[in-house]
Scaffold this motif. Sequence first.
Motif, PDB file in Angstrom:
ATOM      1  N   VAL A 148       0.840  -1.194   0.000  1.00  0.00           N
ATOM      2  CA  VAL A 148       0.000   0.000   0.000  1.00  0.00           C
ATOM      3  C   VAL A 148       0.880   1.252   0.000  1.00  0.00           C
ATOM      4  N   LYS A 149       1.928   1.246   0.807  1.00  0.00           N
ATOM      5  CA  LYS A 149       2.832   2.397   0.873  1.00  0.00           C
ATOM      6  C   LYS A 149       3.518   2.617  -0.469  1.00  0.00           C
ATOM      7  N   LEU A 150       3.920   1.543  -1.134  1.00  0.00           N
ATOM      8  CA  LEU A 150       4.566   1.647  -2.435  1.00  0.00           C
ATOM      9  C   LEU A 150       3.640   2.322  -3.435  1.00  0.00           C
ATOM     10  N   TYR A 151       2.386   1.958  -3.403  1.00  0.00           N
ATOM     11  CA  TYR A 151       1.414   2.566  -4.313  1.00  0.00           C
ATOM     12  C   TYR A 151       1.121   4.020  -3.938  1.00  0.00           C
ATOM     13  N   ARG A 152       0.958   4.275  -2.662  1.00  0.00           N
ATOM     14  CA  ARG A 152       0.592   5.627  -2.204  1.00  0.00           C
ATOM     15  C   ARG A 152       1.700   6.638  -2.444  1.00  0.00           C
ATOM     16  N   GLU A 153       2.934   6.246  -2.132  1.00  0.00           N
ATOM     17  CA  GLU A 153       4.007   7.227  -2.046  1.00  0.00           C
ATOM     18  C   GLU A 153       4.898   7.278  -3.277  1.00  0.00           C
ATOM     19  N   GLY A 154       4.701   6.341  -4.191  1.00  0.00           N
ATOM     20  CA  GLY A 154       5.543   6.341  -5.386  1.00  0.00           C
ATOM     21  C   GLY A 154       4.860   7.004  -6.565  1.00  0.00           C
ATOM     22  N   THR A 155       5.638   7.277  -7.602  1.00  0.00           N
ATOM     23  CA  THR A 155       5.079   7.729  -8.880  1.00  0.00           C
ATOM     24  C   THR A 155       5.292   6.597  -9.878  1.00  0.00           C
ATOM     25  N   HIS A 156       4.334   6.442 -10.772  1.00  0.00           N
ATOM     26  CA  HIS A 156       4.395   5.293 -11.670  1.00  0.00           C
ATOM     27  C   HIS A 156       3.487   5.525 -12.863  1.00  0.00           C
ATOM     28  N   THR A 157       3.704   4.733 -13.882  1.00  0.00           N
ATOM     29  CA  THR A 157       2.836   4.791 -15.052  1.00  0.00           C
ATOM     30  C   THR A 157       1.490   4.160 -14.715  1.00  0.00           C
ATOM     31  N   GLU A 158       0.533   4.353 -15.596  1.00  0.00           N
ATOM     32  CA  GLU A 158      -0.795   3.777 -15.374  1.00  0.00           C
ATOM     33  C   GLU A 158      -0.733   2.255 -15.311  1.00  0.00           C
ATOM     34  N   GLU A 159       0.081   1.661 -16.203  1.00  0.00           N
ATOM     35  CA  GLU A 159       0.177   0.200 -16.222  1.00  0.00           C
ATOM     36  C   GLU A 159       0.832  -0.324 -14.939  1.00  0.00           C
ATOM     37  N   VAL A 160       1.901   0.325 -14.494  1.00  0.00           N
ATOM     38  CA  VAL A 160       2.545  -0.084 -13.240  1.00  0.00           C
ATOM     39  C   VAL A 160       1.578   0.099 -12.080  1.00  0.00           C
ATOM     40  N   GLY A 161       0.791   1.165 -12.105  1.00  0.00           N
ATOM     41  CA  GLY A 161      -0.201   1.382 -11.054  1.00  0.00           C
ATOM     42  C   GLY A 161      -1.206   0.252 -10.987  1.00  0.00           C
ATOM     43  N   ARG A 162      -1.648  -0.240 -12.153  1.00  0.00           N
ATOM     44  CA  ARG A 162      -2.589  -1.374 -12.165  1.00  0.00           C
ATOM     45  C   ARG A 162      -1.955  -2.620 -11.571  1.00  0.00           C
ATOM     46  N   GLU A 163      -0.676  -2.851 -11.907  1.00  0.00           N
ATOM     47  CA  GLU A 163       0.003  -4.037 -11.364  1.00  0.00           C
ATOM     48  C   GLU A 163       0.190  -3.908  -9.854  1.00  0.00           C
ATOM     49  N   LEU A 164       0.459  -2.712  -9.381  1.00  0.00           N
ATOM     50  CA  LEU A 164       0.567  -2.506  -7.932  1.00  0.00           C
ATOM     51  C   LEU A 164      -0.771  -2.756  -7.253  1.00  0.00           C
ATOM     52  N   LEU A 165      -1.852  -2.299  -7.876  1.00  0.00           N
ATOM     53  CA  LEU A 165      -3.179  -2.540  -7.310  1.00  0.00           C
ATOM     54  C   LEU A 165      -3.497  -4.034  -7.290  1.00  0.00           C
ATOM     55  N   ARG A 166      -3.100  -4.744  -8.336  1.00  0.00           N
ATOM     56  CA  ARG A 166      -3.303  -6.205  -8.335  1.00  0.00           C
ATOM     57  C   ARG A 166      -2.539  -6.844  -7.178  1.00  0.00           C
ATOM     58  N   ALA A 167      -1.310  -6.370  -6.948  1.00  0.00           N
ATOM     59  CA  ALA A 167      -0.519  -6.915  -5.840  1.00  0.00           C
ATOM     60  C   ALA A 167      -1.193  -6.627  -4.504  1.00  0.00           C
ATOM     61  N   VAL A 168      -1.728  -5.410  -4.344  1.00  0.00           N
ATOM     62  CA  VAL A 168      -2.470  -5.085  -3.120  1.00  0.00           C
ATOM     63  C   VAL A 168      -3.666  -6.015  -2.973  1.00  0.00           C
ATOM     64  N   GLY A 169      -4.395  -6.253  -4.079  1.00  0.00           N
ATOM     65  CA  GLY A 169      -5.553  -7.148  -4.033  1.00  0.00           C
ATOM     66  C   GLY A 169      -5.169  -8.561  -3.638  1.00  0.00           C
ATOM     67  N   GLU A 170      -4.080  -9.075  -4.232  1.00  0.00           N
ATOM     68  CA  GLU A 170      -3.649 -10.436  -3.905  1.00  0.00           C
ATOM     69  C   GLU A 170      -3.173 -10.525  -2.459  1.00  0.00           C
ATOM     70  N   LEU A 171      -2.402  -9.537  -2.025  1.00  0.00           N
ATOM     71  CA  LEU A 171      -1.924  -9.545  -0.643  1.00  0.00           C
ATOM     72  C   LEU A 171      -3.085  -9.437   0.343  1.00  0.00           C
ATOM     73  N   ALA A 172      -4.090  -8.646  -0.018  1.00  0.00           N
ATOM     74  CA  ALA A 172      -5.253  -8.521   0.860  1.00  0.00           C
ATOM     75  C   ALA A 172      -5.991  -9.848   0.960  1.00  0.00           C
ATOM     76  N   GLN A 173      -6.079 -10.582  -0.143  1.00  0.00           N
ATOM     77  CA  GLN A 173      -6.743 -11.892  -0.086  1.00  0.00           C
ATOM     78  C   GLN A 173      -5.979 -12.835   0.853  1.00  0.00           C
ATOM     79  N   ILE A 174      -4.649 -12.844   0.736  1.00  0.00           N
ATOM     80  CA  ILE A 174      -3.850 -13.729   1.594  1.00  0.00           C
ATOM     81  C   ILE A 174      -3.916 -13.263   3.049  1.00  0.00           C
ATOM     82  N   ALA A 175      -3.715 -11.951   3.261  1.00  0.00           N
ATOM     83  CA  ALA A 175      -3.727 -11.433   4.633  1.00  0.00           C
ATOM     84  C   ALA A 175      -5.100 -11.608   5.273  1.00  0.00           C
TER      85      ALA A 175
END
Length: 400
Positions: A148-175
């Motif tokens: 979440v911090k990586l997504y919030r505090e970093g700058t990124h392209t739209e595609e990288v942002g989508r991949e970060l959101l997917r990672a947040v979604g997957e981590l949330a499912q596991i957590a």
Amino acid sequence: MRETIGELVRRLRLARGWSQGRLAEALAEAAPGRVPPTRNDVSRWEIGTRSPREWLPFLAQVLQVPREMLEKAKAAQPVDSTPRVRSVADFLPEGDPLAPLRARAGRRIGAGQVADLAQRVHGLRLADDVVYGKDLIGPALRELQAAVKLYREGTHTEEVGRELLRAVGELAQIAGWVASDAGEHAEAERIYRLGMSAARAAGDGVLSGNVAGSLAYQWSNTGRTADAVGLARAALKDAGPHAPAKARALYLDRVAWAHTRAGQDRPAMTALGEAAEALSEDSAGTESPSYLYWMDAGELQVMEARVYTELRRPLRAVPLLTDVLGRYDASHARELALYLSWLAVAYADANEPEAAAGTAGRMVALGQSGSERTAERTRIVLARLRAYRDVPEVAELLAS
């Protein structure tokens, strides 16, 4: 959320060890001058499609609770309880649930950092196979917070942002799964809702379905059966008709379990059949998300057996479970213990207390103190076996 009348009736019925048919019979005996309710009537009350208005005094009588308790629960029932296949968005909080995740100026995040995060996600997923609940919740939450911090505090392209959101979604499912396994259900629900929001923001309906289905599974097992049916079906809808075969099979499995826990035999069996059909369409060339690595015919067989056990059909459940357990990876001790718990109950329902005691003994020997899910199943099995306390093997187990 306050317990509805349907959820309360189901909880009180199960506490007495009654089937829906047995409750209907008790009500008929308590009100001999009325047209008797049927098992289907009880099922409709419990899932919220009908209200037991005129039966409240008789329900209070046969369930031995104050009528006021039932009336308060009835007041919590939604005015419009007509079931419909909803969207996962219906289960998200009001407002913008992703507001805390909005990106702001910071270090540049590229494909390399996303790949590293994906590896950590998969590592945590594999860790959950051998480390459980209370022992894994700390690392799981730290990984989620870092993403979440990586997504919030970093700058990124739209595609990288989508991949970060997917990672947040997957981590949330596991957590969320880990928190639920630790018995932290409220925390698990908050985490799951974050994951649902992230997956939907990424435009990934299959991932959204996985996270939402996990929350539906928790609700099924914690008494929110009507909500569980709605969310499990919404998860399937969100994944879409073109989702990978393994995803559709898993999400249909969760639909089947939700209906089972709601006392709806027919739709449960229909969903199981559809899950098997979906999985049969899978092939070696079909690409599925990495988080579905564990979904196969054996897992489908276990769910089918669990449904049969819950529906008190042990002659169907026992062969399925013994077949799966005969080839199950013993290093996955929590799942092995859980599957043994269902087999023990099925043996007890089949009036085979010696076999039930032996199976329960294997389950207890596996331990798994970090998993509240396993601890709860242990309590259920031992409570079921108390009816056979005069059998020496059962007496020995209960005394240990």
